[in-house]
Scaffold this motif. Structure first.
Motif, PDB file in Angstrom:
ATOM      1  N   ALA A   1     -57.946  20.026  43.813  1.00  8.68           N
ATOM      2  CA  ALA A   1     -57.724  20.905  44.951  1.00  8.68           C
ATOM      3  C   ALA A   1     -57.279  20.090  46.169  1.00  8.68           C
ATOM      4  N   LYS A   2     -57.911  18.939  46.368  1.00  7.59           N
ATOM      5  CA  LYS A   2     -57.548  18.087  47.500  1.00  7.59           C
ATOM      6  C   LYS A   2     -56.085  17.662  47.406  1.00  7.59           C
ATOM      7  N   GLU A   3     -55.649  17.253  46.227  1.00  5.62           N
ATOM      8  CA  GLU A   3     -54.276  16.794  46.045  1.00  5.62           C
ATOM      9  C   GLU A   3     -53.278  17.908  46.377  1.00  5.62           C
ATOM     10  N   ALA A   4     -53.613  19.137  46.027  1.00  6.40           N
ATOM     11  CA  ALA A   4     -52.723  20.259  46.329  1.00  6.40           C
ATOM     12  C   ALA A   4     -52.556  20.436  47.837  1.00  6.40           C
ATOM     13  N   VAL A   5     -53.640  20.293  48.584  1.00  9.96           N
ATOM     14  CA  VAL A   5     -53.577  20.423  50.045  1.00  9.96           C
ATOM     15  C   VAL A   5     -52.833  19.231  50.652  1.00  9.96           C
ATOM     16  N   VAL A   6     -53.079  18.047  50.131  1.00  9.84           N
ATOM     17  CA  VAL A   6     -52.355  16.859  50.603  1.00  9.84           C
ATOM     18  C   VAL A   6     -50.857  17.064  50.425  1.00  9.84           C
ATOM     19  N   ARG A   7     -50.442  17.575  49.277  1.00  5.97           N
ATOM     20  CA  ARG A   7     -49.012  17.804  49.026  1.00  5.97           C
ATOM     21  C   ARG A   7     -48.419  18.811  50.002  1.00  5.97           C
ATOM     22  N   LEU A   8     -49.184  19.844  50.330  1.00 12.47           N
ATOM     23  CA  LEU A   8     -48.702  20.823  51.308  1.00 12.47           C
ATOM     24  C   LEU A   8     -48.412  20.127  52.634  1.00 12.47           C
ATOM     25  N   TYR A   9     -49.342  19.318  53.100  1.00 11.62           N
ATOM     26  CA  TYR A   9     -49.131  18.614  54.372  1.00 11.62           C
ATOM     27  C   TYR A   9     -48.031  17.562  54.251  1.00 11.62           C
ATOM     28  N   GLN A  10     -47.913  16.903  53.113  1.00 13.53           N
ATOM     29  CA  GLN A  10     -46.821  15.942  52.949  1.00 13.53           C
ATOM     30  C   GLN A  10     -45.465  16.633  53.060  1.00 13.53           C
ATOM     31  N   ASP A  11     -45.378  17.843  52.510  1.00 14.85           N
ATOM     32  CA  ASP A  11     -44.103  18.546  52.522  1.00 14.85           C
ATOM     33  C   ASP A  11     -43.813  19.275  53.838  1.00 14.85           C
TER      34      ASP A  11
ATOM     35  N   ASP B   1     -47.453  20.509  67.812  1.00  9.95           N
ATOM     36  CA  ASP B   1     -47.008  19.191  68.281  1.00  9.95           C
ATOM     37  C   ASP B   1     -48.198  18.382  68.786  1.00  9.95           C
ATOM     38  N   GLY B   2     -48.273  17.151  68.389  1.00  7.31           N
ATOM     39  CA  GLY B   2     -49.339  16.279  68.857  1.00  7.31           C
ATOM     40  C   GLY B   2     -50.525  16.203  67.918  1.00  7.31           C
ATOM     41  N   ALA B   3     -50.566  17.030  66.882  1.00  7.09           N
ATOM     42  CA  ALA B   3     -51.679  16.947  65.926  1.00  7.09           C
ATOM     43  C   ALA B   3     -51.699  15.542  65.322  1.00  7.09           C
ATOM     44  N   HIS B   4     -52.882  14.959  65.253  1.00  8.66           N
ATOM     45  CA  HIS B   4     -52.981  13.608  64.709  1.00  8.66           C
ATOM     46  C   HIS B   4     -54.367  13.384  64.107  1.00  8.66           C
ATOM     47  N   HIS B   5     -54.538  12.241  63.482  1.00  4.83           N
ATOM     48  CA  HIS B   5     -55.784  11.887  62.785  1.00  4.83           C
ATOM     49  C   HIS B   5     -56.160  12.965  61.771  1.00  4.83           C
ATOM     50  N   LEU B   6     -55.163  13.427  61.021  1.00 12.44           N
ATOM     51  CA  LEU B   6     -55.390  14.474  60.032  1.00 12.44           C
ATOM     52  C   LEU B   6     -56.094  13.887  58.813  1.00 12.44           C
ATOM     53  N   ARG B   7     -57.167  14.543  58.398  1.00 18.97           N
ATOM     54  CA  ARG B   7     -57.925  14.120  57.218  1.00 18.97           C
ATOM     55  C   ARG B   7     -58.067  15.302  56.269  1.00 18.97           C
ATOM     56  N   VAL B   8     -57.916  15.017  54.984  1.00 16.98           N
ATOM     57  CA  VAL B   8     -58.099  16.016  53.945  1.00 16.98           C
ATOM     58  C   VAL B   8     -59.252  15.547  53.074  1.00 16.98           C
ATOM     59  N   GLU B   9     -60.295  16.387  52.963  1.00 16.81           N
ATOM     60  CA  GLU B   9     -61.496  15.986  52.225  1.00 16.81           C
ATOM     61  C   GLU B   9     -61.982  17.132  51.344  1.00 16.81           C
ATOM     62  N   PRO B  10     -62.362  16.809  50.107  1.00 15.82           N
ATOM     63  CA  PRO B  10     -62.973  17.852  49.286  1.00 15.82           C
ATOM     64  C   PRO B  10     -64.366  18.161  49.831  1.00 15.82           C
ATOM     65  N   MET B  11     -64.800  19.398  49.656  1.00 14.91           N
ATOM     66  CA  MET B  11     -66.144  19.777  50.077  1.00 14.91           C
ATOM     67  C   MET B  11     -67.051  19.787  48.843  1.00 14.91           C
ATOM     68  N   ASN B  12     -68.304  20.152  48.999  1.00 13.51           N
ATOM     69  CA  ASN B  12     -69.244  20.133  47.878  1.00 13.51           C
ATOM     70  C   ASN B  12     -68.756  20.954  46.695  1.00 13.51           C
ATOM     71  N   ALA B  13     -68.235  22.131  46.960  1.00 13.84           N
ATOM     72  CA  ALA B  13     -67.684  22.957  45.889  1.00 13.84           C
ATOM     73  C   ALA B  13     -66.268  22.470  45.588  1.00 13.84           C
ATOM     74  N   ASP B  14     -65.918  22.370  44.306  1.00 11.74           N
ATOM     75  CA  ASP B  14     -64.605  21.831  43.965  1.00 11.74           C
ATOM     76  C   ASP B  14     -63.450  22.737  44.373  1.00 11.74           C
ATOM     77  N   HIS B  15     -63.732  23.969  44.756  1.00  8.48           N
ATOM     78  CA  HIS B  15     -62.669  24.891  45.157  1.00  8.48           C
ATOM     79  C   HIS B  15     -62.495  24.974  46.676  1.00  8.48           C
TER      80      HIS B  15
ATOM     81  N   ARG C   1     -61.536  20.696  53.035  1.00 13.87           N
ATOM     82  CA  ARG C   1     -61.593  20.727  54.500  1.00 13.87           C
ATOM     83  C   ARG C   1     -60.507  19.813  55.060  1.00 13.87           C
ATOM     84  N   VAL C   2     -59.808  20.340  56.062  1.00 15.68           N
ATOM     85  CA  VAL C   2     -58.819  19.550  56.795  1.00 15.68           C
ATOM     86  C   VAL C   2     -59.295  19.491  58.236  1.00 15.68           C
ATOM     87  N   THR C   3     -59.345  18.294  58.786  1.00 15.21           N
ATOM     88  CA  THR C   3     -59.694  18.119  60.192  1.00 15.21           C
ATOM     89  C   THR C   3     -58.605  17.294  60.868  1.00 15.21           C
TER      90      THR C   3
END
Length: 172
Positions: free
Chosen positions: A34-44, A107-121, A124-126
């Motif tokens: 699930a994390k990889e799918a969200v990472v790809r969305l932000y990469q694209d 514009d200006g969003a920075h320090h973006l982090r993508v992390e899986p939460m306790n449930a695999d589905h 969290r993005v901060t």
């Protein structure tokens, strides 16, 4: 854009946003987590915080086929219907912000982090919304593992309705 230049842009944006580099785009292979799918969305689509070009098409104005690379069929359909509404009425329909930044002006969003939460589905993005802001924005992605890989089924925001709730709300 050549595939080498596209790969370089994706890698650069991923590193800029603090994301781990993943060499494949979403349509080339189903996401294995699930994390990889969200990472790809932000990469694209993270380019919206860096490139001011009205000729580029942001996430919410993509075709339903493109949206289906990241979202479940039902959510991709809702996003597409909202865009079609905007095209027909020339007014804001349900969505008036970028759903992956919870902002009208990311514009200006920075320090973006993508992390899986306790449930695999859940993922969290901060991120910090502005260079001068100490505030942290948190967005939760509800994921579904489909036959084509992990897809976003809803996005939950702080302080207002989820993406699915906004898109399914009856209009007056």
């Amino acid at each position: 854009m050549s595939s080498i230049r596209w790969s370089w842009l994706c890698l650069s944006l991923g590193l800029f946003c603090g994301l781990s580099p993943i060499p494949l785009r979403a349509e080339e292979k189903g996401a294995v987590s699930a994390k990889e799918a969200v990472v790809r969305l932000y990469q694209d689509y993270a380019w919206v915080v860096l490139i001011d070009d009205p000729g580029l098409k942001g996430l919410v104005i993509q075709s339903q086929k493109e949206l289906s690379k990241y979202f479940t069929p039902s959510l991709a359909s809702l996003l597409d219907k909202d865009y079609q509404c905007v095209e027909e009425t020339k007014e804001i329909c349900s969505l008036d912000f970028d759903p992956i930044y919870d902002s009208q002006d990311p514009d200006g969003a920075h320090h973006l982090r993508v992390e899986p939460m306790n449930a695999d589905h859940l993922v969290r993005v901060t991120f910090s919304p502005r260079w001068s802001s100490p505030q942290i924005t948190e967005i939760k992605f509800k994921m579904v593992n489909t036959t084509t890989g992990w897809r976003i089924d809803d996005i939950v925001y702080q302080g207002h309705e989820s993406l699915r709730a906004l898109l399914t709300r009856r209009k007056p």
